[in-house]
Design an enzyme around this catalytic site. Structure first.
Site, PDB file in Angstrom:
ATOM      1  NE  ARG A 269     -14.857 -15.130  16.115  1.00 22.21           N
ATOM      2  CZ  ARG A 269     -13.941 -15.339  17.059  1.00 22.21           C
ATOM      3  NH1 ARG A 269     -14.284 -15.394  18.326  1.00 22.21           N
ATOM      4  NH2 ARG A 269     -12.666 -15.484  16.749  1.00 22.21           N
TER       5      ARG A 269
ATOM      6  CG  PHE B 224     -20.625 -15.865  28.666  1.00 25.10           C
ATOM      7  CD1 PHE B 224     -20.246 -15.586  29.972  1.00 25.10           C
ATOM      8  CD2 PHE B 224     -21.665 -16.762  28.454  1.00 25.10           C
ATOM      9  CE1 PHE B 224     -20.874 -16.211  31.042  1.00 25.10           C
ATOM     10  CE2 PHE B 224     -22.305 -17.388  29.520  1.00 25.10           C
ATOM     11  CZ  PHE B 224     -21.912 -17.111  30.820  1.00 25.10           C
TER      12      PHE B 224
ATOM     13  CG  ASP C 177     -18.433  -9.914  28.399  1.00 19.96           C
ATOM     14  OD1 ASP C 177     -18.193 -10.903  27.684  1.00 19.96           O
ATOM     15  OD2 ASP C 177     -17.682  -9.558  29.336  1.00 19.96           O
TER      16      ASP C 177
ATOM     17  CG  ASP D 231     -17.744 -18.551  23.654  1.00 21.00           C
ATOM     18  OD1 ASP D 231     -17.270 -19.597  24.119  1.00 21.00           O
ATOM     19  OD2 ASP D 231     -17.073 -17.742  22.975  1.00 21.00           O
TER      20      ASP D 231
ATOM     21  CB  CYS E 199     -13.302 -23.168  26.668  1.00 18.90           C
ATOM     22  SG  CYS E 199     -13.589 -21.931  27.923  1.00 18.90           S
TER      23      CYS E 199
HETATM   24  N1  SAH Z   1     -17.694 -15.203  22.480  1.00 16.35           N
HETATM   25  C1  SAH Z   1     -16.501 -14.396  22.612  1.00 16.35           C
HETATM   26  C2  SAH Z   1     -15.546 -14.923  23.680  1.00 16.35           C
HETATM   27  C3  SAH Z   1     -16.142 -15.075  25.048  1.00 16.35           C
HETATM   28  S1  SAH Z   1     -14.968 -15.225  26.306  1.00 16.35           S
HETATM   29  C4  SAH Z   1     -15.808 -14.262  21.267  1.00 16.35           C
HETATM   30  O1  SAH Z   1     -16.201 -14.935  20.313  1.00 16.35           O
HETATM   31  O2  SAH Z   1     -14.881 -13.476  21.170  1.00 16.35           O
HETATM   32  C5  SAH Z   1     -15.896 -15.149  27.767  1.00 16.35           C
HETATM   33  C6  SAH Z   1     -16.424 -13.786  28.127  1.00 16.35           C
HETATM   34  O3  SAH Z   1     -17.277 -13.947  29.256  1.00 16.35           O
HETATM   35  C7  SAH Z   1     -15.412 -12.730  28.540  1.00 16.35           C
HETATM   36  O4  SAH Z   1     -15.579 -11.596  27.743  1.00 16.35           O
HETATM   37  C8  SAH Z   1     -15.753 -12.381  30.007  1.00 16.35           C
HETATM   38  O5  SAH Z   1     -15.631 -11.003  30.264  1.00 16.35           O
HETATM   39  C9  SAH Z   1     -17.170 -12.806  30.082  1.00 16.35           C
HETATM   40  N2  SAH Z   1     -17.696 -13.225  31.395  1.00 16.35           N
HETATM   41  C10 SAH Z   1     -17.102 -14.025  32.307  1.00 16.35           C
HETATM   42  N3  SAH Z   1     -17.967 -14.320  33.303  1.00 16.35           N
HETATM   43  C11 SAH Z   1     -19.126 -13.700  32.994  1.00 16.35           C
HETATM   44  C12 SAH Z   1     -20.415 -13.637  33.620  1.00 16.35           C
HETATM   45  N4  SAH Z   1     -20.659 -14.302  34.745  1.00 16.35           N
HETATM   46  N5  SAH Z   1     -21.382 -12.929  33.021  1.00 16.35           N
HETATM   47  C13 SAH Z   1     -21.141 -12.261  31.869  1.00 16.35           C
HETATM   48  N6  SAH Z   1     -19.960 -12.304  31.225  1.00 16.35           N
HETATM   49  C14 SAH Z   1     -18.972 -13.000  31.788  1.00 16.35           C
END
Ligand code: SAH
Length: 396
Positions: free
Chosen positions: A211, A227, A249, A299, A339
């Site tokens: 980040r 995400f 998200d 992400d 990940c």
């Molecule tokens: N970038 C964030 C962490 C992302 S974690 C940070 O820096 O804090 C992954 C995220 O993807 C979660 O919040 C989850 O709710 C979301 N997610 C999972 N599948 C998804 C989808 N198909 N479309 C949109 N969001 C999704």
């Protein structure tokens, strides 16, 4: 004696100090060890190799605590390992910029299944394996004996515990646990973290350095954060000077906290757009609308939980990255992450290359990203490496 005798030749990985013993490597289990109890590991010809925690329900039948025959597994052992882990984070403990980080990273810190995250003075403990759970009381007692905390909370409410035959567990362990989100600091930015309901132990601490790094490339323009969770990258991109943010998200509560995080940092909420939707579908919509961006962050959650999921996961990564490349303006940046431990950097880069090719763009990798120092990878345990990222620049 509670004992596991390995099949012939299966001592090799133990001798290379790999901490996992799979059920298929075991010749016999003697002495009827219970869930999480300590067992002695012997080679086929009965040479002592290691001391481990037994997990009868898991394919990973035992996780090694020590390779030292003189070291018993008791409270002192956990004290030593905890101390060692904390010593390895001294640089973070001294930092005034960073108030949340991982203090214990399981196998890579010699404590298989034990996760300990710190959010200011609140510890969040997560026990993932039978062995870790077996020593729960001891670990909690040792944490309570430390002087650098205000509250201890447990978030052992994760799916992987089912594989170990363990129930889900969550709740107060000691001290004061605030009901409201905890406000942590990360390189000058503040984030609200909900340790009660949030994902993982509340925050994606593993993306801290990434980040921060994105601020190096994002200098303005329109940014798409896919995400977005609670706005980790959204906030850092805005702080770096992005003009507009579109954050996607599926979790409405995460997006709500994300908008609070924007305000918390005195950043312009009016320049943010939030979409509660599935990224796969939304990227197609944005493409059909002809939207374009100067930077895109991808992400996603873990697509491949195990090796057998790699093909399906690869298709998922290819899909979102192909769409992202199509949405990027010339000279734009893609920050793309995986990940999934089962998808290594080589494969990930190949997927991204084929996404760029199919999108018809020429792009270069300008940086390879990984895990921060509080999520180390023990060299004898390459499985510990799960987070990887590429920063790609599209040619102009
Ligand atoms: N970038 C964030 C962490 C992302 S974690 C940070 O820096 O804090 C992954 C995220 O993807 C979660 O919040 C989850 O709710 C979301 N997610 C999972 N599948 C998804 C989808 N198909 N479309 C949109 N969001 C999704």
């Amino acid at each position: 004696m509670r004992k596991i005798r390995l099949k012939s030749g299966r001592e090799r990985s133990v001798l290379r100090r790999h901490p996992w013993i799979f059920s298929g490597s075991i010749e016999e289990v003697l002495g009827e060890p219970g869930i999480g109890e300590t067992v002695e590991i012997f080679s086929h010809d009965n040479t002592w190799l290691a001391r481990a925690a037994y997990s009868p329900n898991s394919q990973i039948r035992a996780r090694i605590w020590t390779w030292d025959q003189d070291e018993s597994i008791d409270a002192d052992f956990f004290q030593r390992r905890l101390d060692r882990s904390i010593r390895a984070r001294r640089h973070l403990a001294r930092s005034v910029d960073v108030t949340a980080y991982r203090e214990v990273h399981a196998e890579s810190d010699g404590l298989p299944g034990v996760i300990l995250d710190r959010y200011n003075d609140v510890f969040v403990l997560q026990l993932l394996s039978a062995g870790a759970d077996h020593w729960r009381e001891v670990i909690v007692t040792l944490l309570k004996q430390r002087e650098d905390w205000g509250g201890i909370f447990e978030r052992s409410d994760v799916d992987v515990r089912q594989l170990e035959g363990l129930p889900s567990r969550k709740g107060h362990l000691a001290g004061e646990i605030p009901h409201e989100p905890i406000i942590i600091s990360e390189y000058g930015l503040q984030y609200k973290v909900d340790i009660h309901q949030g994902q993982k132990t509340g925050f994606y601490l593993d993306q801290r350095e990434n980040r921060h790094l994105t601020r190096y490339w994002i200098k303005g323009g329109e940014v798409l954060d896919c995400f977005a969770y609670t706005g980790g990258f959204t906030v850092s991109a805005l702080a770096a000077g992005a003009d507009n943010l579109l954050s996607i998200d599926t979790s409405s509560s995460a997006l709500e906290l994300a908008s609070e995080n924007v305000l918390l940092n005195d950043l312009p909420l009016a320049q943010c757009e939030w979409i509660e939707a599935d990224v796969f579908g939304e990227l197609r919509k944005l493409r059909d609308l002809g939207r374009t961006f100067d930077a895109i962050i991808l992400d996603p959650p873990r697509f491949a939980r195990r090796t057998s999921h790699v093909q399906r996961a690869s298709r998922g990564y290819k899909d979102i990255n192909l769409l992202a490349f199509k949405l990027l303006r010339p000279g734009g940046f893609l920050f793309t992450f995986s990940c999934s431990g089962a998808v290594d950097m080589d494969l990930f880069q190949k997927i991204i290359a084929s996404a760029a090719l199919d999108a018809g763009v020429e792009a270069s990798v300008v940086a390879w990203l990984g895990q921060p120092s509080d999520h180390p990878v023990l060299l004898s345990f390459p499985e510990g490496r799960y987070l990887k990222g590429l920063v790609c620049r599209v040619a102009d």
